[in-house]
Design a protein around this motif. Sequence first.
Motif: not given
Length: 138
Positions: A80-82
């Motif tokens: 979800s972050s990258s």
Amino acid sequence: MSVSFIRRIATPKKALSTAAVAAATVGMALTSAPAHAATTASGADARSIARQMIPDAAQFNAFSNIVNHESSWNVHATNSSSGAYGLVQALPASKMSSAGADWKTNPKTQIKWGLDYMNSRYGSPAAAWNFWQANGWY
């Protein structure tokens, strides 16, 4: 509307048999779809495909270790972050399109891309695993 058409609809037995034939035809069309149309593969399926593609046990184990850590063998795993995606967490995910148009859903395509990446960047899955152990990423 013709009288014969109305009679066909009005006759329950004929209407039911017509509906049954139509449903069977649709069912046959759906079941005859090619196997690669499936969009979901289990982790066991993906692991089995990788084992066939990587016959050397040490290289397979190294590849498997990386995939276990990166995605737990989930073809649809997304960071979800990258935005990293798939079995081998490609970033950007679209890089896997070089291995096939079905890269979003096909474990074989993702494995092929991952192997090519590991071989070109590190020399082998075992070398990629060594790097992963030292750095927590590859």
